[in-house]
Design an enzyme around this catalytic site. Structure first.
Site, PDB file in Angstrom:
ATOM      1  CG  PHE A 113      -0.359   0.435   2.500  1.00  0.00           C
ATOM      2  CD1 PHE A 113      -0.478   1.751   2.940  1.00  0.00           C
ATOM      3  CD2 PHE A 113       0.309  -0.462   3.315  1.00  0.00           C
ATOM      4  CE1 PHE A 113       0.055   2.158   4.148  1.00  0.00           C
ATOM      5  CE2 PHE A 113       0.847  -0.070   4.521  1.00  0.00           C
ATOM      6  CZ  PHE A 113       0.723   1.253   4.938  1.00  0.00           C
ATOM      7  CE  LYS A 114       3.764   1.552   4.850  1.00  0.00           C
ATOM      8  NZ  LYS A 114       5.066   1.264   5.445  1.00  0.00           N
TER       9      LYS A 114
END
Length: 473
Positions: A113-114
């Site tokens: 998700f980063k």
């Protein structure tokens, strides 16, 4: 929009200034002077926008120093189907008729998700540095996913070097390989003899040395960087609209969280006017956030008490972004926030129980839970069996914690944090088979690795950074 520090310093500048700043000069985190709010009608007007259009609408009030057409172009370059796998960018998947949904955030280059924020940082860093004719040496810390996301985002960026600290031997083999197999002249991987909190403290210590920071043009990509939090707020809007709820209806979100940045982005979206009900914080055995939201006491875990778990990206004993939340519940008092964070820095617990601030916390509609290795394994197995969906152990923490917090008739959106291949051993332990591996990552663990092991020592880190930059001149 102007920015201030959580610890009281004013006039940090505008968005581009805090983008390059990292920590504020007083050691605090950048926050906007105020949070712009949207009326219910204005929220509804965002429904149906493409991801880049939605990102522009959400982020523009906070980014007033980049011309609108330029910001739109940067967002269009960032959020492309070619990068994230589909025009939706963050698809929403129901888990049968359970009332649980997965918000897919891990389809970017590093499979975590980063990427959702880091890809934007790569674009906006390049834009601002070229505009100002400057360079930046990014100093970051990762517990697993920030590092690879940052390095993939900064590949080929001529004005940026990345010095990424990670805890030696405490990431998954896939995570290590993603970072350490990169052989780029602007990427430097540093394995610190310690835990993630030690890496994070080293980054803060370097930032606190104003002379060193200025001389070597030090910046940050960790979630201490406001731009990351802001970019992450967008997918809460996207996930909410994908539910197809009537205008104003609430949705709950459950967020696996160690450093509090991901879930704080949800708090920001809610403060802007998005109809989020509960924000449920999912912890693993390192449960400092769970302890706070259930007892009112924030008690940092020293490095020796940070457990090594099967959801290693959350093996964190001190949540940096929690300072932003404390700042907001004080009504923006830098003095009070500084006082609390000084206690934290001295290793003393901060207890709000029985105070008016605790009433504010309870009114903010956070909930929390924790899970264990056994819980993760059973949840991965159950989701695979019941819904035909394989999830990683951090997402499993979220699904496990979400279930007892579900409300009748209210959808619960669980934020997916990584693809299961990043944690192959744990997933295989749960379901007896290896997860699917994207072709480009075939055999990545066998590639030659390039990294430097350093002691947990700020002077050693400064010497390393200074030496590598001298070699480039």
């Amino acid at each position: 929009m102007k920015y201030v520090s959580t610890r009281g310093a004013r006039n940090l500048g505008s968005f581009c200034d805090v983008l390059l700043l990292g920590l504020a000069p007083d050691g605090g985190l950048a926050m906007p002077e105020s949070i712009p709010t949207l009326s219910p009608d204005e929220v509804e007007a965002l429904r149906g926008l493409s991801y880049p259009e939605l990102a522009y609408a959400v982020m523009r009030p906070f980014i007033t120093d980049i011309p609108g057409d330029d910001l739109k172009r940067l967002l269009e370059q960032t959020y492309r189907a070619e990068v994230f796998g589909s025009p939706e960018i963050t698809p929403l998947t129901p888990l049968g008729d359970s009332g649980l949904y997965l918000l897919e955030l891990s389809n970017g280059p590093s499979l975590a998700f980063k990427d959702m924020a880091m890809q934007f940082l790569g674009q906006v860093f390049e834009y601002v540095l070229e505009t100002r004719n400057e360079r930046l040496n990014i100093l970051g810390a990762t517990s697993g996913d920030t590092g690879s996301a940052a390095e993939y985002a900064m590949l080929g960026k001529a004005r940026v070097n990345v010095f990424m600290l990670s805890p030696h031997g405490r990431m998954s083999a896939f995570q290590q390989a993603q970072m350490f197999s990169l052989r780029e002249p602007n990427i430097f991987n540093i394995a610190v003899q310690g835990v993630f909190d030690d890496c994070q403290d080293l980054v803060k210590a370097v930032n606190a040395d104003a002379e060193f920071k200025e001389r070597f043009e030090i910046g940050a990509v960790n979630s201490i960087n406001w731009a990351r939090v802001l970019a992450q707020a967008v997918y809460y809007f996207k996930g909410y609209f994908a539910l197809g709820l009537p205008a104003g209806a609430e949705a709950d979100f459950c967020v696996p969280s160690g450093n509090f940045g991901n879930v704080f982005a949800g708090h920001l979206a809610r403060a802007m006017g998005l109809p989020i009900g509960q924000l449920v914080v999912a912890s693993n055995e390192n449960d400092v956030l769970h302890e706070f939201f259930t007892t009112g006491t924030y008690h940092v875990r020293p490095a020796a008490r940070v457990a090594m778990t099967s959801s290693p990206s959350m093996d964190i004993g001190k949540a940096s972004n929690f300072e932003r939340y404390l700042y907001l519940i004080t009504g923006g008092s830098g003095t009070q926030t500084l006082s609390w964070w000084q206690e934290v820095g001295e290793g003393r617990p901060v207890s709000l129980a029985g105070t008016p601030h605790w009433d504010t916390v309870k009114a903010s509609r956070f909930a929390a839970g924790r899970s264990t290795h056994a819980d993760r394994l059973s949840t991965i197995r159950e989701v695979d069996t019941e819904f035909g969906r394989l999830i990683d152990p951090h997402t499993a923490d979220g699904v496990f914690v979400a279930r007892p917090h579900q409300r009748v008739g209210v959808p619960m959106v669980c934020l997916e944090t990584a693809l299961p291949i990043k944690f192959e051993d744990t997933v295989k332990e749960a379901v007896g088979r290896s997860p699917e591996r994207p072709t480009k990552f075939g055999g990545i663990e066998t590639l030659e690795r390039q990294f430097t092991v350093l002691d947990n020592d700020v002077d050693a880190l400064k010497a390393f950074v200074a030496g590598k930059l001298a070699e480039q001149r």
